[in-house]
Design a protein around this motif. Structure first.
Motif, short mmCIF file in Angstrom:
data_model
loop_
_atom_site.label_atom_id
_atom_site.label_comp_id
_atom_site.label_asym_id
_atom_site.label_seq_id
_atom_site.Cartn_x
_atom_site.Cartn_y
_atom_site.Cartn_z
N LYS A 5 43.21 42.49 37.80
CA LYS A 5 43.09 41.69 36.58
C LYS A 5 43.21 40.19 36.89
O LYS A 5 42.43 39.38 36.38
CB LYS A 5 44.18 42.12 35.60
N GLN A 8 40.08 39.06 38.63
CA GLN A 8 38.99 38.94 37.65
C GLN A 8 39.11 37.64 36.87
O GLN A 8 38.11 36.95 36.64
CB GLN A 8 39.00 40.12 36.68
N ASP A 36 42.61 49.06 42.13
CA ASP A 36 43.31 49.62 40.97
C ASP A 36 44.01 50.92 41.35
O ASP A 36 45.05 51.26 40.80
CB ASP A 36 42.34 49.90 39.83
#
Length: 79
Positions: A5, A8, A36
């Motif tokens: 995250k 990103q 992940d």
């Protein structure tokens, strides 16, 4: 996972995609998305941190106390 995250978000801030980042860093296709479920090597995490000019701590520690100032502290060269 927080790591993906954060990466990103860093990519979005630079108007780039994760696949482009993977190409720039010479990572395998889809490797960052795999983080992940599979832990990356520390060397790959360091490469990402150095690329964006952030600390490894910023990428991996789930802590809202880590702000932009601490995120952009210098990353030490591991070599």
């Amino acid at each position: 996972m927080l790591l993906v995250k954060r990466i990103q978000n860093l990519c979005q801030n630079k108007n780039m995609s994760l696949p482009k980042l993977e190409r720039e860093l010479k990572f395998g296709k889809g490797s960052i998305y795999n983080w992940d479920t599979n832990s990356p090597s520390i060397n790959k995490v360091i490469k990402v941190a150095q690329y964006f000019g952030v600390t490894v701590d910023y990428l991996v520690i789930e802590d809202d106390v880590l702000d932009d100032e601490s995120a952009h502290s210098s990353v030490r060269d591991s070599a």
